[in-house]
Design an enzyme around this catalytic site. Structure first.
Site: not given
Length: 250
Positions: A71, A124, A195
């Protein structure tokens, strides 16, 4: 039954007239800034890992140092990138619409806020902050060149974890509720560079359609959503937004 289709000119007119607009963005809008998708970021030394080995509570419990290395690298990458024309056009749209504008993003790169978006809902989470394992306090990470993971909570001194939603975790309830409300109330909704496969975000457009609103998709590739909306543009985010917002220049 599929909704009636709209031309680009008709969709642009509806967008200009709308007082409530909801936008959902995915990885496609940041691709033009050079930000790889989650799986594309697993290159080089990281290619041997499965996503679940780097982005799950189990992975973090097993090897927090490894997860933080991953990260921290992604954090450096996003901070080295710059918002692109797609991000800036959404800032323009927000100013045009005013208080009735809502921006929801699945991205964790912080580019919408850096472009000037007022209050994006980050479904998120974000790479730009950490969350304390003990008290839950959220704090920004230091600049990349000053950051050595793991971060330490400024309130209680415990270790901080990446402030993102991992596999097996629920989306933040407040963020999801705000997103659902925005799409339910939207006269026009834009779905850009996603998507349309990751739920519950993929179901947001259906809220607008059920309420009788217009949904416009912008994506270079067809998705499961493409045949359900009034207009699906096979464009990158910046090109599609320019066609809608600046038709005389597009």
């Amino acid at each position: 039954m599929a909704p009636s289709s709209l031309s680009v000119a008709e969709a642009a007119a509806r967008l200009r007239q709308a007082r409530r607009v909801a936008v959902l963005t995915g990885a496609g809008i940041s691709a033009e800034s050079g930000i790889p998708t989650f799986r594309d970021a697993q290159s080089g030394l990281w290619a041997r890992f499965r996503p679940e080995d780097l982005a799950s509570p189990e992975a973090y419990h097993r090897d927090p140092e490894l997860v933080w290395q991953w990260y921290a690298g992604r954090y450096r990458d996003v901070m080295a990138a710059e918002p692109n024309a797609g991000h800036r056009l959404l800032v323009q749209l927000e100013r045009q619409v005013g208080e009735g504008f809502s921006l929801i993003t699945q991205n964790v790169d912080g580019l919408h806020a850096r472009a000037g978006s007022r209050d994006p809902v980050e479904l998120h989470g974000t790479l730009l902050s950490s969350r304390c394992e003990r008290c839950g306090h959220v704090q920004p990470l230091p600049p990349p060149d000053q950051f050595t993971p793991p971060p330490v909570c400024e309130r209680c001194g415990a270790r901080g974890r990446p402030n993102v939603v991992w596999f097996g975790e629920y989306l933040p309830p407040d963020a999801l509720s705000a997103a659902e409300d925005a799409f339910d109330r939207a006269e026009v909704a834009l779905v850009i560079g996603t998507s349309a496969q990751v739920y519950p975000a993929a179901g947001l457009a259906a809220e607008t359609l059920r309420a009788g609103g217009v949904v416009i998709e912008i994506n270079p590739e067809p998705t499961d959503l493409s045949m359900q909306v009034q207009l699906s543009l096979r464009d990158t985010a910046s090109v599609g937004l320019r066609r809608l917002l600046e038709p005389d220049e597009a």
